[in-house]
Design an enzyme around this catalytic site. Structure first.
Site, PDB file in Angstrom:
ATOM      1  N   GLU A   1     -59.818  35.718  78.706  1.00 36.84           N
ATOM      2  CA  GLU A   1     -59.004  35.479  79.901  1.00 36.84           C
ATOM      3  C   GLU A   1     -58.777  36.788  80.649  1.00 36.84           C
ATOM      4  OE1 GLU A   1     -55.616  32.728  80.063  1.00 36.84           O
ATOM      5  OE2 GLU A   1     -54.383  34.492  80.545  1.00 36.84           O
TER       6      GLU A   1
ATOM      7  N   HIS B   1     -57.409  28.932  86.498  1.00 40.02           N
ATOM      8  CA  HIS B   1     -56.046  28.424  86.384  1.00 40.02           C
ATOM      9  C   HIS B   1     -55.626  27.846  87.734  1.00 40.02           C
ATOM     10  CE1 HIS B   1     -54.619  30.972  82.714  1.00 40.02           C
ATOM     11  NE2 HIS B   1     -55.932  30.781  82.677  1.00 40.02           N
TER      12      HIS B   1
ATOM     13  N   HIS C   1     -41.288  22.306  69.972  1.00 42.44           N
ATOM     14  CA  HIS C   1     -41.492  21.148  69.116  1.00 42.44           C
ATOM     15  C   HIS C   1     -42.473  20.204  69.793  1.00 42.44           C
ATOM     16  CE1 HIS C   1     -40.710  17.551  66.731  1.00 42.44           C
ATOM     17  NE2 HIS C   1     -40.174  18.355  65.820  1.00 42.44           N
TER      18      HIS C   1
END
Length: 609
Positions: free
Chosen positions: A22, A82, A158
């Site tokens: 990247e 991107h 999470h």
């Protein structure tokens, strides 16, 4: 090609690991030039793709689009751009997507993005998208299956916060945010699988390059730092080299653990630096600095519209980016054996062909902008003979003029000779850095003919069945053999060309073409003709013939080759510098010559000089 397709192909080969890099848009022109040079070196190691970031709120939109285009078409690496939707109107998003599609780019990393500088929260503009999920849905709805779509994964969040229908919206791949606790990443992958996410998950690895930058980046991203990492960094934080070496060690160990888990993809956040990323890949045995494989003798563009291109005229071998620029508008690229090169039209010369990165421009100034004496004074002495005729004095004057003229030309020849001997790293006729490996095998022979006034700009030696993994000649993959005819291309005076042609009569295997700036043509072969000068034989494949000498293309190339004398070399000198005059005279009076020895087994191309 879509990145997901590359990853799926690689997964069919047991144990094969793919890696990617990247980059981000630099803030200065010099930074952009340096990035492309660094990128070019890194792409030589065959990453599966490279991506380029998009500034918050589209702040780097134009630069990102330009860099992405050049990555795909000039650097010739599969490119992923991107694209963020925060503070981005749909029209701007569609403009970006339409632009990269027209440039043959097929991969997008869809992101929510960061708020623009000075804002601490996200604001959804009217008609815009609130999250990456909406952006993915929009891309799929408007562009169908054209784009391969990647989204970001966050190992330290999470997995319940990830909407599983986000991938039903059409994303193909996940690349994770940086992390330094490998266990957290592996748990993230497992949790994603448990909730039904089946697409490949690529770990994002950011090598630690310096201590302060590491703290700044991890603080911004709220990345957890294992206590053992901080314990290792604290004693060495003032020693940048020690920090970098530790970063390479840590990155290597993280990657080893990831690969051992069965995940065979790695994405390296380079921060526009190459040493740490390359060192990690070398430690893993994924690359060798001295062993760079090539699918063809030239780097094939990854533009989806050029997938059938597998043959090129040799003349642009040292200026591949110029060749791509001149043929970017071709409707159909040559496929298989070279066809009618008069059918597709080469683009006209543009400023691009003579633009140089700033770093390269500095090197050319240092190595080529040396004083070259003007021949103007020589002409004045030659044609303004003494008023009182004196045969002895006149003969002496002519003799001195001849010696001075030769000396001035010798100062010009020395530039070419020094380049061929490896004493210079740059050449106005080359976009490449220094001599290529195969050129070094014949560089002494090239130096000798340059001293004689044959100014070489392109060449390769004869090869009769070298293994396709040869470090000097290899291309095309393992298990094959490659061949090529000895070839040399140069500028020379008409007198030297006449002598050369006379000598060629005794060398029946040698064919030549010569043309001057105004188009006067001399050759011992018919026109048009096409001569294969490079080919390879590989298991379960037809013979591949990627490089040819083509008379129609040679006439097109000569305009660029002659123009470099003034726009590429003379432009290095001040406006009224005498050296310009000499270069302009050489440009006007010399011939460009292409020479091929078709006896690649027993021939001796340099014997004709």
């Amino acid at each position: 090609m879509k990145v997901i397709e590359k990853i799926r192909e690689a997964s069919q080969e047991e144990g094969r690991v793919v890696f990617s890099f990247e980059f981000f848009p630099p803030k200065t022109e010099d930074g952009v030039d340096n990035l492309f040079e660094r990128m070019d070196r890194m792409v030589a190691h065959n990453p599966s793709f490279c991506d380029i970031t998009w500034g918050a709120g589209g702040s780097t939109a134009d630069l990102t689009l330009d860099i992405a285009n050049k990555m795909q078409n000039m650097i010739c690496v599969e490119t992923m751009m991107h694209l963020t939707c925060t503070n981005m109107p749909v029209e701007k998003i569609d403009h970006a997507l339409d632009t990269i599609k027209s440039n043959g780019i097929q991969n997008v990393l869809a992101l929510r993005g960061d708020p623009p500088h000075g804002q601490d929260k996200f604001v959804q503009i009217e008609g815009g998208f609130a999250c990456a999920l909406d952006l993915v849905k929009h891309i799929r709805a408007k562009y169908g299956d054209y784009f391969g779509i990647t989204v970001a994964g966050y190992p330290e969040a999470h997995p319940d916060v990830i909407q599983s229908d986000g991938f039903d919206a059409g994303a193909d791949l996940i690349i994770t945010q940086l992390f330094y606790d490998t266990n957290i990443f592996l748990k993230f992958v497992n949790d994603c699988r448990q909730i039904g996410i089946t697409c490949p998950i690529v770990p994002g690895i950011m090598p630690i390059n310096n201590y302060k930058g590491f703290l700044r980046m991890t603080g911004f991203c709220k990345t957890k730092i294992p206590s053992e990492v901080m314990a290792a960094l604290e004693p060495i934080k003032e020693n940048e080299e020690a920090v970098r070496n530790y970063g390479i060690h840590l990155g290597t160990e993280m990657c080893k653990k990831i690969l051992a888990s069965g995940i065979n993809t790695l994405h390296l956040y380079t921060l526009n630096m190459e040493k740490s990323a390359i060192a990690i890949l070398m430690n893993l045995g994924l690359i060798e600095e001295s062993k760079i494989s090539r699918t063809l003798p030239w780097r094939r563009p990854t533009n989806v519209f050029r997938v059938k291109e597998d043959v090129r005229p040799i003349f642009w071998a040292n200026r591949p980016k110029s060749y791509i620029s001149r043929t970017i508008a071709w409707d159909q690229f040559p496929h298989g054996r070279w066809g009618n090169s008069c059918n597709p039209s080469y683009g006209a010369l543009t400023d691009y062909q003579f633009m140089r990165p700033r770093a390269r421009d500095k090197k050319l100034h240092e190595e080529w902008a040396v004083p070259l004496k003007s021949v103007e004074d020589i002409h004045e002495v030659t044609f303004c003979l003494p008023t009182v005729w004196n045969w002895k004095n006149t003969c002496e004057t002519i003799a001195v003029v001849a010696l001075v003229y030769v000396a001035h030309l010798q100062s010009l020849f020395q530039r070419f000779t020094k380049f061929c001997l490896g004493n210079l790293r740059s050449s106005p006729w080359s976009e490449l850095d220094g001599l290529q490996p195969e050129t070094k095998i014949i560089n002494e022979l090239l130096g000798n003919i340059n001293r004689k006034g044959f100014l070489t700009i392109n060449s390769h030696p004869a090869v009769n069945g070298a293994k396709s993994d040869s470090p000097s000649f290899g291309w095309g993959g393992p298990g094959g053999y490659v061949y090529q005819k000895a070839y040399v291309e140069f500028f020379c005076s008409k007198e030297k060309l006449n002598a050369l042609m006379e000598k060629c009569k005794a060398f029946t295997s040698i064919t030549y073409m010569a043309v001057n700036k105004v188009g006067n043509w001399i050759s011992n072969v018919g026109q048009p003709h096409v001569n294969a000068v490079t080919w390879g034989v590989f298991p379960a494949k037809e013979i591949i013939q990627p490089t040819v000498v083509d008379s129609a293309s040679f006439v097109v190339w000569k305009d660029e080759a002659f123009e470099i004398w003034t726009r590429g070399w003379a432009s290095l000198y001040p406006e009224n510098d005498p050296s310009r005059k000499l270069l302009e005279e050489v440009q006007s009076n010399y011939f460009l010559v292409s020479l091929v020895d078709n006896d690649y087994i027993h021939g001796d191309l340099f014997a004709v000089f």
